[in-house]
Design a protein around this motif. Structure first.
Motif, mmCIF file in Angstrom:
data_model
loop_
_atom_site.group_PDB
_atom_site.id
_atom_site.type_symbol
_atom_site.label_atom_id
_atom_site.label_comp_id
_atom_site.label_asym_id
_atom_site.label_seq_id
_atom_site.Cartn_x
_atom_site.Cartn_y
_atom_site.Cartn_z
ATOM 1 N N ASP A 67 0.842 -1.624 -0.491
ATOM 2 C CA ASP A 67 0.057 -0.350 0.144
ATOM 3 C C ASP A 67 1.234 1.207 0.093
ATOM 4 N N LYS A 68 1.214 2.122 0.898
ATOM 5 C CA LYS A 68 1.298 3.218 1.354
ATOM 6 C C LYS A 68 3.063 3.467 1.547
ATOM 7 N N HIS A 69 3.665 2.506 2.859
ATOM 8 C CA HIS A 69 4.644 2.076 3.298
ATOM 9 C C HIS A 69 5.604 0.972 2.345
ATOM 10 N N ALA A 70 6.790 2.058 1.783
ATOM 11 C CA ALA A 70 7.886 0.569 1.153
ATOM 12 C C ALA A 70 9.329 0.949 2.179
ATOM 13 N N GLU A 96 12.203 6.789 -6.948
ATOM 14 C CA GLU A 96 11.420 7.045 -8.171
ATOM 15 C C GLU A 96 10.436 6.313 -8.572
ATOM 16 N N LEU A 97 11.446 4.786 -8.420
ATOM 17 C CA LEU A 97 10.278 3.687 -8.846
ATOM 18 C C LEU A 97 8.959 3.538 -7.569
ATOM 19 N N THR A 98 9.615 3.969 -6.571
ATOM 20 C CA THR A 98 8.629 3.514 -5.170
ATOM 21 C C THR A 98 7.513 4.593 -5.548
ATOM 22 N N ALA A 103 3.307 4.468 -3.597
ATOM 23 C CA ALA A 103 3.480 4.663 -1.946
ATOM 24 C C ALA A 103 4.017 6.131 -1.875
ATOM 25 N N GLU A 104 3.835 6.771 -0.472
ATOM 26 C CA GLU A 104 3.808 7.558 -0.384
ATOM 27 C C GLU A 104 4.818 7.417 0.877
#
Length: 143
Positions: A67-70, A96-98, A103-104
């Motif tokens: 979802d939003k976290h990488a 950049e890919l993330t 992802a936020e």
């Protein structure tokens, strides 16, 4: 001899064999033990590899929660090619890919001696906690 920076090529999500990755990690991390990278790579949001000609000289992995976290993991540059900007370019491309994937947040944990590197890459310190499951709590920060 350091490589010519313009000779380094970067690829997102290339096929990367265990043999090639283990060779890079063995050269870069003194306590590395050979492992199977494939399950991790299949679950990752992305990974980026750096090549000097056809030789793998850099790697970074991005895990995520779907979802939003990488989470930036395993930033690795071969010792013979360090201090040429490869690590920061790996991180920039991974970030950049993330972002493109939606992802936020991009998190990273690192040793104190890498603080300057990750700060230059755009990361800021936050409050965090960590449990090391092989025994002790390494860091625990409470409010």
């Amino acid at each position: 001899m350091l490589p010519a920076v313009n000779r380094i090529s970067y690829r997102a999500k290339p096929a990367a064999s265990n043999a090639v990755l283990n060779r890079l990690f063995k050269a870069s991390w003194p306590n590395h033990r050979a492992r199977d990278f494939q399950p991790m790579l299949r679950r990752s949001l992305t990974h980026v590899c750096a090549y000097d000609a056809r030789r793998l000289v850099g790697f970074v992995n991005v895990a995520w929660d779907g979802d939003k976290h990488a989470f930036l993991l395993d930033t690795t540059v071969h010792p013979s090619t360090r201090r040429c900007g490869i690590g920061s370019e790996l991180v920039r491309r991974a970030a950049e890919l993330t972002k493109q994937a939606g992802a936020e947040w991009l998190h990273v944990d690192f040793e104190a001696e890498l603080t300057h590197f990750y700060r230059v890459c755009g990361f800021r310190s936050t409050r965090a906690g960590l449990i090391h499951f092989s025994g002790a709590i390494i860091q625990r920060r409470a409010k």
